[in-house]
Structures are given as structure tokens and as C-alpha cells.
Design a protein around this motif. Sequence first.
Motif, PDB file in Angstrom:
ATOM      1  N   GLY A  48      61.138 -26.173  95.168  1.00  0.00           N
ATOM      2  CA  GLY A  48      60.503 -25.183  94.541  1.00  0.00           C
ATOM      3  C   GLY A  48      59.127 -25.909  93.771  1.00  0.00           C
ATOM      4  N   THR A  49      58.801 -26.993  94.666  1.00  0.00           N
ATOM      5  CA  THR A  49      57.929 -27.987  94.143  1.00  0.00           C
ATOM      6  C   THR A  49      56.798 -28.171  95.198  1.00  0.00           C
ATOM      7  N   THR A  50      57.086 -27.684  96.476  1.00  0.00           N
ATOM      8  CA  THR A  50      56.150 -27.948  97.758  1.00  0.00           C
ATOM      9  C   THR A  50      54.654 -27.570  97.451  1.00  0.00           C
ATOM     10  N   GLN A  51      53.828 -28.605  97.554  1.00  0.00           N
ATOM     11  CA  GLN A  51      52.475 -28.276  97.031  1.00  0.00           C
ATOM     12  C   GLN A  51      51.642 -27.043  97.821  1.00  0.00           C
ATOM     13  N   GLU A  52      52.039 -26.908  99.339  1.00  0.00           N
ATOM     14  CA  GLU A  52      51.382 -26.007  99.899  1.00  0.00           C
ATOM     15  C   GLU A  52      51.812 -24.551  99.735  1.00  0.00           C
ATOM     16  N   THR A  53      53.327 -24.644  99.816  1.00  0.00           N
ATOM     17  CA  THR A  53      53.842 -23.317  99.395  1.00  0.00           C
ATOM     18  C   THR A  53      53.459 -22.786  97.982  1.00  0.00           C
ATOM     19  N   LEU A  54      53.635 -23.608  97.038  1.00  0.00           N
ATOM     20  CA  LEU A  54      53.267 -22.752  95.545  1.00  0.00           C
ATOM     21  C   LEU A  54      51.766 -22.523  95.649  1.00  0.00           C
ATOM     22  N   ALA A  55      50.801 -23.346  96.210  1.00  0.00           N
ATOM     23  CA  ALA A  55      49.291 -22.532  96.383  1.00  0.00           C
ATOM     24  C   ALA A  55      49.249 -21.462  97.117  1.00  0.00           C
ATOM     25  N   ASN A  56      49.864 -21.355  98.273  1.00  0.00           N
ATOM     26  CA  ASN A  56      49.917 -20.001  98.883  1.00  0.00           C
ATOM     27  C   ASN A  56      50.760 -18.982  98.218  1.00  0.00           C
ATOM     28  N   GLU A  57      51.827 -19.298  97.420  1.00  0.00           N
ATOM     29  CA  GLU A  57      52.345 -18.188  96.573  1.00  0.00           C
ATOM     30  C   GLU A  57      51.265 -17.584  95.625  1.00  0.00           C
ATOM     31  N   LEU A  58      50.588 -18.340  94.799  1.00  0.00           N
ATOM     32  CA  LEU A  58      49.690 -18.121  93.888  1.00  0.00           C
ATOM     33  C   LEU A  58      48.418 -17.124  94.765  1.00  0.00           C
ATOM     34  N   PHE A  59      48.123 -17.700  95.783  1.00  0.00           N
ATOM     35  CA  PHE A  59      47.258 -17.047  96.550  1.00  0.00           C
ATOM     36  C   PHE A  59      47.451 -15.628  97.067  1.00  0.00           C
TER      37      PHE A  59
ATOM     38  N   SER B  30      58.262   1.946 102.453  1.00  0.00           N
ATOM     39  CA  SER B  30      59.294   1.062 103.380  1.00  0.00           C
ATOM     40  C   SER B  30      58.318  -0.147 103.683  1.00  0.00           C
ATOM     41  N   PHE B  31      59.065  -1.246 103.796  1.00  0.00           N
ATOM     42  CA  PHE B  31      58.527  -2.585 104.418  1.00  0.00           C
ATOM     43  C   PHE B  31      58.417  -2.740 106.072  1.00  0.00           C
ATOM     44  N   GLU B  32      57.311  -2.908 106.262  1.00  0.00           N
ATOM     45  CA  GLU B  32      56.951  -3.244 107.827  1.00  0.00           C
ATOM     46  C   GLU B  32      56.845  -4.412 108.203  1.00  0.00           C
ATOM     47  N   TYR B  33      56.301  -5.289 107.332  1.00  0.00           N
ATOM     48  CA  TYR B  33      56.229  -6.901 107.683  1.00  0.00           C
ATOM     49  C   TYR B  33      56.912  -7.819 106.595  1.00  0.00           C
ATOM     50  N   ALA B  34      57.298  -8.806 107.266  1.00  0.00           N
ATOM     51  CA  ALA B  34      58.044  -9.797 106.452  1.00  0.00           C
ATOM     52  C   ALA B  34      57.101 -11.092 106.782  1.00  0.00           C
ATOM     53  N   VAL B  35      56.505 -11.642 105.734  1.00  0.00           N
ATOM     54  CA  VAL B  35      55.684 -12.826 105.900  1.00  0.00           C
ATOM     55  C   VAL B  35      56.500 -14.015 105.180  1.00  0.00           C
ATOM     56  N   GLN B  36      56.779 -15.203 105.742  1.00  0.00           N
ATOM     57  CA  GLN B  36      57.528 -16.182 105.261  1.00  0.00           C
ATOM     58  C   GLN B  36      56.318 -17.236 104.934  1.00  0.00           C
ATOM     59  N   ILE B  37      56.437 -17.733 103.459  1.00  0.00           N
ATOM     60  CA  ILE B  37      55.612 -18.874 102.950  1.00  0.00           C
ATOM     61  C   ILE B  37      56.383 -20.155 102.882  1.00  0.00           C
ATOM     62  N   GLY B  38      55.983 -21.050 103.666  1.00  0.00           N
ATOM     63  CA  GLY B  38      56.884 -22.196 103.880  1.00  0.00           C
ATOM     64  C   GLY B  38      56.164 -23.114 104.720  1.00  0.00           C
ATOM     65  N   ILE B  39      56.517 -24.394 104.785  1.00  0.00           N
ATOM     66  CA  ILE B  39      56.083 -25.404 105.696  1.00  0.00           C
ATOM     67  C   ILE B  39      56.901 -26.323 106.154  1.00  0.00           C
ATOM     68  N   GLY B  40      56.666 -27.053 107.102  1.00  0.00           N
ATOM     69  CA  GLY B  40      57.495 -27.817 107.919  1.00  0.00           C
ATOM     70  C   GLY B  40      58.915 -27.151 108.324  1.00  0.00           C
TER      71      GLY B  40
END
Lengths: 527, 527
Positions: free
Chosen positions: A213-224, A144-154
Motif C-alpha cells: 500500500g506504499t508503492t510510489q508509482e501505484t499511489l501516484a497513479n491512483e490519485l491521478f 455495467s462495467f466493460e473495462y477492468a484497469v489494473q494499476i500496479g507495477i512490477g
Amino acid sequence: MDYKNLDETGAYAKLLSRVPAGKPYDIAPLLDERRVASCLLPMAGGLSYSWAAKAVNTPELELLQALSDEQDLIGKYRLLLDGEIMNPGEGRKVLHHLLRGQLGKPVIYEGKDLGEFYARELERFSVFADLVRNGKILGSTGKSFEYAVQIGIGGSDLGPRALYLALENWAVAAGRKKLSARFISNVDPDDGAQVAASVDLERTLFILVSKSGTTQETLANELFIKGKLKKAGLDPSKHMVAVTSETSPLAHNPDYLDSFYIDDFIGGRYSSTSAVGGVILSLALGRETFAELLEGAHETDKSALENDIMKNPALLDALIGVWERNFLGFPSTAVLPYSQALSRFPAHLQQLDMESNGKRVNRRGEALDYATGPVVFGEPGTNGQHSFYQLLHQGTDIVPLQFIGFLESQLGDDVEVDGSVSQTKLKANLAAQIVAFAKGKADPNGNKSFPGGRPSSLICGKKLDPRALGALLAHFENKVMFQGFVWNLNSFDQEGVQLGKVLTKQVLSGQSGDSALDAYSKLLGIL
Amino acid sequence: MDYKNLDETGAYAKLLSRVPAGKPYDIAPLLDERRVASCLLPMAGGLSYSWAAKAVNTPELELLQALSDEQDLIGKYRLLLDGEIMNPGEGRKVLHHLLRGQLGKPVIYEGKDLGEFYARELERFSVFADLVRNGKILGSTGKSFEYAVQIGIGGSDLGPRALYLALENWAVAAGRKKLSARFISNVDPDDGAQVAASVDLERTLFILVSKSGTTQETLANELFIKGKLKKAGLDPSKHMVAVTSETSPLAHNPDYLDSFYIDDFIGGRYSSTSAVGGVILSLALGRETFAELLEGAHETDKSALENDIMKNPALLDALIGVWERNFLGFPSTAVLPYSQALSRFPAHLQQLDMESNGKRVNRRGEALDYATGPVVFGEPGTNGQHSFYQLLHQGTDIVPLQFIGFLESQLGDDVEVDGSVSQTKLKANLAAQIVAFAKGKADPNGNKSFPGGRPSSLICGKKLDPRALGALLAHFENKVMFQGFVWNLNSFDQEGVQLGKVLTKQVLSGQSGDSALDAYSKLLGIL
């Protein structure tokens, strides 16, 4: 609808004539029990707005009412609610109010009722949150999930983060907190690495948030993060959902467990009450929590339709702000919540206000001759008292203040020292500061003398719960909107972020075309 | 020593005459590779200070040098180092530089060599930290410590917290992090309750920090925590150390495992390099880490003795700030670190600057006719780019900017997307922003037009390590000190916090003596 610059209105010159020459506008001698009792407006969500310590009186208020009527602020708000194109630069509607409920005509776009669309997405992610919280949706290893991590900026970060922190303790006390939330925003790789190291990846659901779906920071962090998941032997598609628009590359994509949608009519900084804030809040703190927040916001939106400024706290707050900015000449304003839970609320308001109204041209692109959005900053009290309040009390410039406070703490866990509990001390400090700023104190020693005449307002409520928080959020959204109308701005675009993006791409492509940019790139070890 | 107001200096009128009438001072046409290369000063700790994008040129710099000489800024700094009474309001020496090493004469007070005193305390808490980290000092149930929680507010919180966050990841990578640090500051009871719930009390060492031993918030939080410890069956005296002055009620007190001392000559906001910051940093990240931070600060202090403004980055930074504040008329300034680790560094600088120089009277208590300390605010980049940068680029007011950046990340854990790693993207954004702010971009659409002429400076280094951080911290301390000397302020007291304290006590005693204060107290449910 008539769109005039502020300095083209009849009220403008009249308000200018109300500014005392060569001395501050001082209400200290008037500030007594009666003024505090009479300068108080009920707000939605059980809050109140007190403007007793603001440097304004009946003559100015009458002119501000005239200004509101002349600029037809309520009429413009109605157009917005009805789905007119109120973001002319980008040719877009402005529909964040519709996320909280219908106040205008049905908004139909390309055959779709957008109110229904937002409600459907709300229901979809609420059900999804329930399934995760009840252990019906599990990670790729069956846990089961215990953490929710949001990847987003601004706007995909500041608002949701501020709201989560504001309600985390409340939800603990209410028995509603199930998942712990974290946030990754910065393209600085240390941000993502630190957050990833602080959670159990097997039990973590990531929420990827990018409207385009094109935010530079968010896409880099997604792949990370996907790399981390794979390295841990996990299936990323079972650990990630997307919040995006239906036209983005992230939409309808099997790489995600599910996707929840917004559209171009929800601006980033106004998106906290959409899926952008709703998914993580519902996952962590429960769908009821988010629903109550929406109710508080909707109630506030309704109260903002009132024409009479003495019955419309967001409108009054906005107009007093204009009086301070354009007539009294104060260039910045501080937000001071006496609530540790609101530690990041000032950072959200900083974006909301400065990104909306930090503009030097009107909605037609013509340069303006008057000041618009102020610098906004703030930290919680009492912490700020031991920090920058020195300047607020005795600095050479006057900074108008926005206090926020609550009668009760969220956890109710307190201690009595010297005859009072900490919550009472917190509130006593708040009351004392308002009066100290307004009245000051003469002293033969200049160093110990307080000039006073430092205006403030107070929003207070019983307890910071979801409904109160929703009301607080919507109050400031509507205040900023009304100020944008007064100043004849488009408060809903952000062209000021574009140039930096373009130049960044040029640097990364190795073709900056500017010798200074090359030199800075060398200095930073890029070239 | 001669103490003159800024507007009594010969340089003042000459600088005023350098301000272009009716248009911004624009260096954009000059900003090329050569300017970037030549407007660069080496700093201590391996850092550099770039002022190429500042709105200043040789004629102003010559006048600023003359101003520095006329106000004898270096002479005043030497007096401070030599232990003269440089905080005249409180009749105190100002000795935070001595924490980092001896640069002036030995400072003897009441027969005691204070340099030796500070060094002895440093050694004492370094040894203590070693013993805790090596498991030689254990909690009351015989378990080793895993958490260090600082209880303090203002200077006992902001600086230490900012430094800990700045070095936490670095110490992880260096294998030096042993304890996790937390901080309780606010009198809001939810602050202490939340932190207490986030640690294992059996394995937690609390550090109570209050110079006077009378800080309301800190004492309330101490009792709150002691109650929690007792309730958990733990002996508070084995879980708490004190950092205080030897004359405080907390000193030589068996209620604490140990006590470490500072004195009245270390101001709160300047205390990060004393036991106030040193105990928690040494416990969590190791004594070597703190020692290296002190070395970076000391090296910086030494470089600040240079008379030539072109060889003294703190002095140059200070004087450019005065040029911007008093001559170009900018009322606020933003600190923008491109490093998530520096997320709370702007909050520390906000206190450092606004509490030191937010004053309207000179050191003799006479009212001043010119502006002093600006409003300081900031958030890390790239986050801020998606928030308040809109106003910075296209708002009606100009806000001077202080960028900070590093060539390498701290953890070295990165991902390549679209041909570049995140750290490179971070730096490319930084370089791009400097040029975008300075040069702007014309566009026939006013909405997409960038005026440029927005000045910034850049401090950059290879990696944010303890030495670089110490240098960064001391740079800003010395900058603020020099500005205080230029403005003829006492930068080392904070009388502006007193009135609020007095009124708070009146509220809590039930005798406010002011009908408005009573009314606010009622509104907040106190009376």
C-alpha cells in the motif's frame, strides 16, 4: 537442512571436468529422430518438455542428478511447501504454491490456516467477478462495467498483463471474455493519461494493486485516476477495488468498492496466481478461466516433487540451465514463444528470473565465486527471426534458447497460402529453427556458414488454454526456485531495488547529499 | 580504403593494457558535479549525451580516438554517404542516410539520382497521406479512413511500430493524430485475426510492406486480410497500398490503391525513415510530423561526420561500447528509456544492433577472434526497476546501461502527490538509478550491499517530439555503423536468417531430408 554453495558440492568439480577444452560441446551429430523421441518429458497441463537439442548427455545428467541430490533440491522445495522460512533475509515463508492447492503440511500462522485464507480470498473475488460480469455490481452512474484497469507495477503488472494477453483470444473463442483489461504501471504520467483516454470511465472498474500500500508509482497513479473519475462526475469509491495485504493502509478502506487480500508470503513476481492476477483475470475472462489456470499450475507443482530429474521437467530444465551457466559459461538466455499471445510472457520471465536469482551473495550474505542468474530476454517467433536471430545464429557468443510452441492457434481463424495454413508455417519455422541452431551448415563462404552448436529446448502443447498457461507459468517459477537452491541464493527477496528508492527520496526531498546526484537532477530539470 | 580487424590495430594492444587486472574499472570516486558537467556532449534534436558514469577516462579516450583514426571510421562513413558498395556480401550501397538528406556526393545508379528518387517517393506518399487525412481518398464504401494497419515483419514492423508509439501521445497533444495505427507482423494467425477484429474494416487502410514482395509472413497476412475485406463486401484494392521495391511482384500492381518505393540500398532495419515508416507515420500523425523526424535524423547524421570523438556523440558512444565489449568484457547491454512512449524502442534497437553486428566473420568472411555485437535488451523505467534491475544492481555480471529521459511529459497531464508531480518522480528515479549503479553502497549485511561500478550513459532532452525522436533513432543507427567498422564487419547483410528459411521450406514441402527435423515436425503435428 544443509545449505552449501554450488562450488562446495562434490558434483561441481566433476561437472567442470566434463567441459570440453577449447571447443564447444556439440550434440549435433547425435541429434536424430531417436534422440528427439527419447529426450521428451510429459509436463502438466498437456505440455511436453523436449531437451533433445540441449548440449547435455548421460554423463552430465548423472552428475546433475547427483548435484540435485547433494543440494537436496526436493527436500528444500518440501520445506517451502511446509511453510518454513525460506526467505531468510526478510524472515518470511514463501507460499505461492499454496495459492494453487495444498501439497505440504497445513501452514498455520498466527493461528490462521493460510491455505484456507487464500482459498477464501479466491472465492471472494470469484464471486465479486461474477457479480460484475452479470451486471449485479454497477458503476456510480448505474452502468455495467466493460473495462477492468489494473494499476500496479512490477509483479502487480508484468505477470497479470502477460497472462491476460495470453488468454484474451482464447477466451473470445470460448465465449468467456466479458470485460477488456488495461494496465497502468509506469509513474510516467503519459502512461495513465493514455490508458484513461482509451476507456469509458463510466464503465471502468480500476483494480489498485500494492501489497504494502506504499508503492510510489501505484499511489501516484491512483490519485491521478481518482482525479479523472471525479472530474467526470463519478464516485471513485464505486469504481475501484484494492488488492493488498490486510495490514496496508488500503485494507478495510471505504474508499474502495471491495478489497481482496494477500500477505507477505506471496512475493510480487510470484503473485500472478493470487488476487493480484486473479481479480483482473476473473473479471475479464471469467472465474472458470482463472480456476483452470490454477489447476494447471497446481498439477505442475505436484510434478516438481519428483526426485528423479528424468521425471521432473522443471528440475531438469533448472539443472541444464546451471550446466549452461556455470560450466559451459553462457551469460544470457532467450525465451522464444511461437505464439503471439505470449508476446509479454518473456517480460514476465525476465522479472521472475532476474529478480529472483540476480544475486551475488548466498542466503547468508556471503559473496559467491560463481555466476548466478543469467540475463533473460525474448520476443515471439516468427518476429524474432527477422530481428535478433542473426546474432543467435552467427554471433560470437552462444545464447541458449527456450522455445515454446502449440499445435493449434487460439482463434482457429486461418488462411491457406502456398499449400499450408499460417499455423503450419508458424510451426514449420519453429521446427526448422531448432535444427538450424543445433546443426548449423558449413559453407565455403564464411558469411553464409552457420557454426551450429547453439542449444535449445522446446515446450510444446496442443493449444494455449488456461490449464496449459498455468502449467507454463508454474514450470518457470519452479525452475527458477530450483536454480536458486543450487546456487544457494535467497531467490525470494529483492534488496537490489532499495538503494534506488532511497536516493529517489533524497532527490525529491531536495537533500541528495551527493554532488553527482545533484548534477544529474539539474540536468533533468529537477533542481 | 584499408580494412583491418580490430585486433590488428595498434590501439588494440594499448587498450588491452589499460584494463585493470583482477578488479573492476571503477570511476565512482571521480563521479562528482564537475565530471557530470564536463562529460556532456550536445546532440542534434536538442538532446545531450552524458557519459560521466561510464567506466572510461582520458587515457582510454585518447586510445579510442587513435582507434577511430586508425580504422578511419569517419572515412568509411563518408564512403557510405558517397554511395560506395558498403554491403560487400550483397554488393549493395547503403543509403538510409540519403533518405534524410544529401551529405555526400550525388548517388547515381543506373542513370538515376537516388537522392532525387527517395525525395520524390517521400513527396508522393506525403501527398497521399494528406489526401487520406483530408477525406479526399475514401474506402470502397465511400467512408473516410480512421485506421492504418501495417502488414510487415522485422524492419517493416519494429521500427515503424516503435516510432508510432513514441509519437502517438505527442501528436494527440499537438492536434496532429488523425488515424490510429495498428500492426500485423507474426505469421501466427491469431495476430492478424485479433488486429482485424479491433478495427472497422470499412474505415481501414492496410499498408503492405515487403521490399522483396516475397516475405512469407507478410504475404500470408495479406491474403488473410484480403479474405476478411472481401467477406465484409469491401474491395481490397481500395483498402490497400504497397511499400516495396520497383522490381517486386507488388510494384505497379492494380491490386493496390497506390504503391510507394524503396530499393535494395535501404536495409530493413534501417528503413524506418523511408516509405516503410513514412507512409504509416504520415497517415496517422501527419506529413509534418514525419518531416520533422527526418530533420532530426539528418542533423544527427551531419554531426556524425566529426572526426573528434569528443564532438561526435554517436562515435563516442560506439567506441565506449567497444571498450566495454572487447576490453572490459561485458557481453550484453540494456536500453532503459524513462518514457512509456518508448516502450518498444528497445525492441527496435535490439534488431538494429543484434542483426547488424551479431556476426562472427569479418567483411571478407574470415572468422574473428574477438567478440562483436552484444545482446541488447530493455524495458521502460520505472517499470524495469520493479523487475530485472535487481540483477543489474546485485547480479554477478556487469551489464552496461543506456538511459534515456526527458524533462517534460508528452501529454502534460499530471498529478501532484507528496509534493511532486509524476514527471518529477520519473526523473528523480532516473537520476537516482545512475548514481546508485555507479557508486553502490557498502553495508555490513552482504545482502544489502551494492557493489557499484555499473557503468551507464544518459541521453536526455526537453521533450520526446519528432525531431528528438529522429535524432535518437539516427544516433543509434550511426553508433551501430561505427561499431561495425571498428569490428571490420559487414553490418548491412543478415545471412544468419537464411538457414532457417531454407529448412522451413523443406518442412513445408514434406521433404526435410533430416530425421531430427522430421521428428520435431511430428512433435508439432505437422507431419
